[in-house]
Design an enzyme around this catalytic site. Structure first.
Site, mmCIF file in Angstrom:
data_model
loop_
_atom_site.group_PDB
_atom_site.id
_atom_site.type_symbol
_atom_site.label_atom_id
_atom_site.label_comp_id
_atom_site.label_asym_id
_atom_site.label_seq_id
_atom_site.Cartn_x
_atom_site.Cartn_y
_atom_site.Cartn_z
ATOM 1 N N ASP A 112 3.583 31.588 -8.680
ATOM 2 C CA ASP A 112 3.655 30.877 -9.865
ATOM 3 C C ASP A 112 4.694 31.908 -10.997
ATOM 4 O OD1 ASP A 112 1.522 33.602 -9.294
ATOM 5 O OD2 ASP A 112 -0.081 32.463 -10.307
ATOM 6 N N ASP A 115 5.987 39.327 -12.294
ATOM 7 C CA ASP A 115 6.009 40.422 -12.590
ATOM 8 C C ASP A 115 6.564 41.512 -12.238
ATOM 9 O OD1 ASP A 115 4.459 41.134 -15.287
ATOM 10 O OD2 ASP A 115 3.051 41.756 -14.774
ATOM 11 N N LYS A 143 9.091 37.033 -15.333
ATOM 12 C CA LYS A 143 9.876 38.453 -16.603
ATOM 13 C C LYS A 143 10.711 38.447 -16.158
ATOM 14 C CE LYS A 143 4.689 37.311 -17.903
ATOM 15 N NZ LYS A 143 3.333 38.520 -17.409
ATOM 16 N N PHE A 164 1.557 38.338 -21.182
ATOM 17 C CA PHE A 164 0.354 37.887 -20.788
ATOM 18 C C PHE A 164 0.288 36.374 -20.800
ATOM 19 C CE2 PHE A 164 -3.768 37.353 -19.215
ATOM 20 C CZ PHE A 164 -3.855 37.626 -17.416
HETATM 21 P P1 IMP Z 1 3.600 41.048 -9.924
HETATM 22 O O1 IMP Z 1 3.077 42.033 -10.444
HETATM 23 O O2 IMP Z 1 4.840 40.186 -9.698
HETATM 24 O O3 IMP Z 1 3.553 41.389 -8.563
HETATM 25 O O4 IMP Z 1 2.020 39.892 -9.610
HETATM 26 C C1 IMP Z 1 1.316 39.926 -9.629
HETATM 27 C C2 IMP Z 1 0.168 38.974 -9.564
HETATM 28 O O5 IMP Z 1 0.005 39.112 -10.649
HETATM 29 C C3 IMP Z 1 1.391 37.165 -9.741
HETATM 30 O O6 IMP Z 1 1.419 36.794 -8.339
HETATM 31 C C4 IMP Z 1 -0.070 37.118 -10.923
HETATM 32 O O7 IMP Z 1 -1.477 36.340 -9.794
HETATM 33 C C5 IMP Z 1 -0.554 37.690 -11.168
HETATM 34 N N1 IMP Z 1 -0.200 38.192 -12.478
HETATM 35 C C6 IMP Z 1 1.009 38.635 -13.270
HETATM 36 N N2 IMP Z 1 1.772 38.072 -14.429
HETATM 37 C C7 IMP Z 1 0.391 37.159 -14.924
HETATM 38 C C8 IMP Z 1 0.954 36.566 -16.217
HETATM 39 O O8 IMP Z 1 1.538 36.901 -17.049
HETATM 40 N N3 IMP Z 1 -0.398 35.680 -16.497
HETATM 41 C C9 IMP Z 1 -1.744 35.715 -14.866
HETATM 42 N N4 IMP Z 1 -1.346 36.461 -14.035
HETATM 43 C C10 IMP Z 1 -0.284 37.218 -13.967
HETATM 44 MG MG MG Z 2 0.044 35.005 -7.454
#
Ligand code: IMP
Ligand code: MG
Length: 186
Positions: A112, A115, A143, A164
């Site tokens: 999805d 981040d 992002k 967010f």
């Molecule tokens: P990562 O920081 O790329 O490892 O992302 C980890 C997980 O955090 C993602 O797969 C999302 O499920 C969640 N996440 C990151 N950013 C957002 C956001 O803005 N809204 C909701 N969930 C988020």
């Molecule tokens: Mg996710």
């Protein structure tokens, strides 16, 4: 729950926070059509193994799947994140793994959102150890300013600022996944 502000700036409350409409359902669906066309072209003649990452990617993966002309096998993975409701945990652990051999398969991970990149980076590295033919990542949202680990996604729907977001499968403290649109913290 929603109220229309001037200029069509719809705001909603999810839990204790206010969010503002950021991407409409029509914008999301149009972008999915564009992504599907790219994937159809790149995987023509192949049978990719599509791996949606639970929980957040389930809506995106379902819509993407319905727009694909290549006919993928679909297997889910689930990864735990130990963060709080708004911040990435920077550690990942597999809670649900594939139950198929991936040697020589073309894996398409479906996220999805990317981040910090820790979740998708961890999964890509893990799957590479299983000797697939290829591992690529499609993420509806990315992002770029938040990326700390792992490669950027191979296919990106929307590059967004490091705010967010909630809706269309993405949650705030397990709320808001059902929203057909994507909202950004107001
Ligand atoms: P990562 O920081 O790329 O490892 O992302 C980890 C997980 O955090 C993602 O797969 C999302 O499920 C969640 N996440 C990151 N950013 C957002 C956001 O803005 N809204 C909701 N969930 C988020
Ligand atoms: Mg996710």
């Amino acid at each position: 729950m929603g109220k229309l502000l001037p200029w069509g700036m719809k705001e909603i409350t999810v839990g204790d926070k206010r969010f503002r409409l950021y991407l409409s359902s029509a914008q999301i669906q149009a972008e999915i059509e564009r992504l599907a066309a790219e994937i159809n072209r790149d995987y023509a003649g192949k049978r990719p193994l599509m791996v949606p990452i639970l929980n957040g990617a389930f809506l995106f993966a379902a819509d993407l799947l319905r727009s694909l002309k290549v006919s993928p096998e679909v297997q889910f993975m689930r990864v735990s994140t130990y963060g709080d409701s708004m911040h990435s945990s920077r550690s990942a652990r597999v809670l649900l793994d594939l139950d198929t051999d991936v040697v020589d398969r073309h894996i398409l991970l479906v996220e999805d959102i990317v981040d910090s990149g820790y979740t998708s980076g961890y999964l890509q590295a893990l799957l590479q150890t299983r000797r697939p033919a290829s591992v690529r990542l499609v993420s509806l949202l990315f992002k770029p300013e938040s990326l700390e680990a792992g490669p950027p996604p191979d296919y990106v729907g929307f590059k967004i600022p490091p705010d967010f977001v909630v809706g269309y499968g993405l949650d705030y403290a397990q709320m808001g996944r059902e929203l057909p649109e994507i909202y950004s913290l107001a």
